[in-house]
Design an enzyme around this catalytic site. Structure first.
Site, PDB file in Angstrom:
ATOM      1  N   ASP A  34       0.766  -1.127   0.021  1.00 55.94           N
ATOM      2  CA  ASP A  34      -0.184   0.108  -0.031  1.00 55.94           C
ATOM      3  C   ASP A  34       1.022   1.312  -0.023  1.00 55.94           C
ATOM      4  O   ASP A  34       1.990   1.257   0.200  1.00 55.94           O
ATOM      5  CB  ASP A  34      -0.778   0.078   1.224  1.00 55.94           C
ATOM      6  CG  ASP A  34      -2.335   0.712   0.910  1.00 55.94           C
ATOM      7  OD1 ASP A  34      -3.299   0.114   0.954  1.00 55.94           O
ATOM      8  OD2 ASP A  34      -2.044   1.914   0.740  1.00 55.94           O
ATOM      9  N   ALA A  36      -0.335   4.038   1.869  1.00 53.28           N
ATOM     10  CA  ALA A  36      -0.518   4.093   3.205  1.00 53.28           C
ATOM     11  C   ALA A  36      -0.014   3.267   4.148  1.00 53.28           C
ATOM     12  O   ALA A  36       0.417   2.110   3.808  1.00 53.28           O
ATOM     13  CB  ALA A  36      -1.976   4.125   3.302  1.00 53.28           C
ATOM     14  N   GLY A  73      -5.384   1.279  -5.067  1.00 53.86           N
ATOM     15  CA  GLY A  73      -5.922   2.333  -5.890  1.00 53.86           C
ATOM     16  C   GLY A  73      -6.800   3.044  -5.406  1.00 53.86           C
ATOM     17  O   GLY A  73      -7.193   2.824  -4.088  1.00 53.86           O
ATOM     18  N   SER A  75     -10.467   4.372  -4.589  1.00 53.26           N
ATOM     19  CA  SER A  75     -11.631   3.521  -4.651  1.00 53.26           C
ATOM     20  C   SER A  75     -13.182   4.290  -4.619  1.00 53.26           C
ATOM     21  O   SER A  75     -14.151   3.831  -4.434  1.00 53.26           O
ATOM     22  CB  SER A  75     -11.802   2.580  -3.370  1.00 53.26           C
ATOM     23  OG  SER A  75     -11.900   3.629  -2.112  1.00 53.26           O
ATOM     24  N   HIS A 113     -19.370   0.354 -10.638  1.00 54.39           N
ATOM     25  CA  HIS A 113     -19.288   1.938 -11.449  1.00 54.39           C
ATOM     26  C   HIS A 113     -18.803   1.798 -12.836  1.00 54.39           C
ATOM     27  O   HIS A 113     -18.998   2.718 -13.620  1.00 54.39           O
ATOM     28  CB  HIS A 113     -18.585   2.717 -10.551  1.00 54.39           C
ATOM     29  CG  HIS A 113     -19.423   3.082  -9.324  1.00 54.39           C
ATOM     30  ND1 HIS A 113     -20.717   3.593  -9.072  1.00 54.39           N
ATOM     31  CD2 HIS A 113     -18.980   2.408  -8.112  1.00 54.39           C
ATOM     32  CE1 HIS A 113     -20.897   3.288  -7.976  1.00 54.39           C
ATOM     33  NE2 HIS A 113     -19.983   2.776  -7.316  1.00 54.39           N
ATOM     34  N   TYR A 136     -13.824   7.278 -11.796  1.00 59.03           N
ATOM     35  CA  TYR A 136     -13.268   6.246 -11.260  1.00 59.03           C
ATOM     36  C   TYR A 136     -14.081   5.006 -11.931  1.00 59.03           C
ATOM     37  O   TYR A 136     -13.046   3.890 -12.280  1.00 59.03           O
ATOM     38  CB  TYR A 136     -14.185   6.281  -9.781  1.00 59.03           C
ATOM     39  CG  TYR A 136     -13.988   4.830  -8.961  1.00 59.03           C
ATOM     40  CD1 TYR A 136     -12.828   4.216  -8.740  1.00 59.03           C
ATOM     41  CD2 TYR A 136     -15.356   4.157  -8.793  1.00 59.03           C
ATOM     42  CE1 TYR A 136     -12.724   3.043  -7.792  1.00 59.03           C
ATOM     43  CE2 TYR A 136     -15.073   2.946  -8.188  1.00 59.03           C
ATOM     44  CZ  TYR A 136     -14.052   2.535  -7.810  1.00 59.03           C
ATOM     45  OH  TYR A 136     -14.106   1.126  -6.866  1.00 59.03           O
ATOM     46  N   LYS A 140     -11.678   1.704 -14.000  1.00 55.80           N
ATOM     47  CA  LYS A 140     -12.035   0.170 -13.654  1.00 55.80           C
ATOM     48  C   LYS A 140     -12.309  -0.536 -14.932  1.00 55.80           C
ATOM     49  O   LYS A 140     -11.969  -1.602 -15.327  1.00 55.80           O
ATOM     50  CB  LYS A 140     -13.138   0.176 -12.770  1.00 55.80           C
ATOM     51  CG  LYS A 140     -12.591   0.519 -11.292  1.00 55.80           C
ATOM     52  CD  LYS A 140     -11.733  -0.347 -10.741  1.00 55.80           C
ATOM     53  CE  LYS A 140     -11.484   0.196  -9.351  1.00 55.80           C
ATOM     54  NZ  LYS A 140     -10.017  -0.623  -8.777  1.00 55.80           N
ATOM     55  N   SER A 166     -19.258  -3.374  -0.686  1.00 62.31           N
ATOM     56  CA  SER A 166     -18.383  -4.311   0.461  1.00 62.31           C
ATOM     57  C   SER A 166     -18.148  -3.410   1.737  1.00 62.31           C
ATOM     58  O   SER A 166     -17.238  -2.988   1.951  1.00 62.31           O
ATOM     59  CB  SER A 166     -17.407  -5.059  -0.326  1.00 62.31           C
ATOM     60  OG  SER A 166     -17.305  -6.420   0.585  1.00 62.31           O
TER      61      SER A 166
HETATM   62  C1  15L Z   1     -17.347   1.159  -5.131  1.00 54.15           C
HETATM   63  O1  15L Z   1     -16.780   0.892  -6.054  1.00 54.15           O
HETATM   64  C2  15L Z   1     -16.542   1.891  -3.901  1.00 54.15           C
HETATM   65  O2  15L Z   1     -15.134   1.526  -3.776  1.00 54.15           O
HETATM   66  C3  15L Z   1     -17.232   1.695  -2.619  1.00 54.15           C
HETATM   67  O3  15L Z   1     -16.857   2.828  -1.534  1.00 54.15           O
HETATM   68  C4  15L Z   1     -18.803   1.989  -2.848  1.00 54.15           C
HETATM   69  O4  15L Z   1     -19.255   3.153  -2.936  1.00 54.15           O
HETATM   70  C5  15L Z   1     -19.319   1.124  -3.929  1.00 54.15           C
HETATM   71  O5  15L Z   1     -18.657   1.173  -5.073  1.00 54.15           O
HETATM   72  C6  15L Z   1     -20.847   1.296  -4.214  1.00 54.15           C
HETATM   73  O6  15L Z   1     -21.423   1.374  -5.349  1.00 54.15           O
HETATM   74  O7  15L Z   1     -21.605   1.102  -3.116  1.00 54.15           O
END
Ligand code: 15L
Length: 265
Positions: A34, A36, A73, A75, A113, A136, A140, A166
């Protein structure tokens, strides 16, 4: 038979922290990375600080691993420049490292997404048109295409997990449909790591929820059978006030992500 060395990127993230424990049985050594800070290495662990935007660092990170679970990455929706470094360059560096060091299998944390602009209530499968709902989601989508290329060209197998939501619990009505428990996430990753033939597979990451928008029939070869359901949270979630019916977050599968940005100064 456990893997020899498994790389987990994003190990300091919310899901990475969970997987640090839950993936342990599946590898003799778990290499954790990571940008972080991470807790120090326990027995059977290697902790490597790494910025995914740094090609040389990622190359060294990947060397010596048998498989990669790429959770690293950004998120959430962020300005393009941030997404470009961590996600777009990052996923390229991971696959270049895999190619150079002969890693044959990757489990990629994709996201719902990628298909966020499909309407809620419509049922889509692995072959639906991609309709990313922001930078975002676009990153992906790029990762999915990139992994397809590395399979076609170099035979590196990938599972793209289009993860729903999740979290420990679904936070709203949408997440009753998109929720993926951490137990089911771990089981999905296990299936992706050990399926005899993975090829290039798109799989939706959701638990056995009552209502579903995603059809996983084209990923049946993974043998993934979720155990958990969001039903146990329904009463609690349904006490929340209803959103305005005209809100785009209620119309599209990506929920609130469809109305984020465009991040002008
Ligand atoms: C995602 O891809 C995000 O990482 C997570 O934070 C949520 O927002 C999730 O999607 C979602 O769509 O609920």
């Amino acid at each position: 038979e456990p893997l020899n060395r498994l790389l987990l990127t994003g190990a300091a993230g919310a899901l990475g922290k969970i997987l640090r424990d839950s993936l342990k049985p599946y590898a003799k050594t778990l290499r954790l990375s990571d940008v972080a800070p991470m807790a120090q290495a326990a027995a059977g662990e290697e902790v490597v600080a790494c910025n995914l935007a740094d090609k040389q660092a990622v190359d060294a990170l990947v060397a010596g691993c048998d498989a990669i679970v790429h959770m690293g990455g950004v998120s959430v929706e962020r300005p393009f420049e941030e997404i470009l470094e961590a996600n777009i360059k990052g996923v390229f560096h991971i696959y270049e490292g895999a190619r150079r060091h002969g890693v044959k299998r990757v489990v990629f944390a994709s996201s719902n997404h990628v298909i966020g602009f499909h309407e809620q209530g419509q049922v889509i499968d692995a072959d639906c048109v991609k309709r990313p709902d922001g930078y975002y989601g676009l990153s992906k989508s790029y990762g999915e295409d990139l992994s397809r290329f590395y399979f076609d060209r170099y035979g590196i197998e990938t599972a793209c997990m289009r993860i729903g939501s999740s979290f420990p619990e679904p936070k709203d009505r949408r997440m009753l449909i998109t929720w993926l428990s951490s137990r089911d996430l771990t089981e999905l990753i296990r299936c992706c790591l050990f399926a005899p033939k993975l090829g290039h597979t798109i799989v939706y990451g959701m638990s056995a929820n009552r209502d579903q928008w995603w059809d996983n029939s084209k990923a049946a070869h993974l043998g993934f059978h979720p155990q958990d359901t969001s039903e146990i949270f329904r009463t609690k979630v349904e006490t929340q006030p209803m959103l305005d019916a005209a809100d785009p977050a209620l119309k599209y599968q990506g929920g609130a992500f469809v109305k984020m940005g465009p991040f002008e100064p």
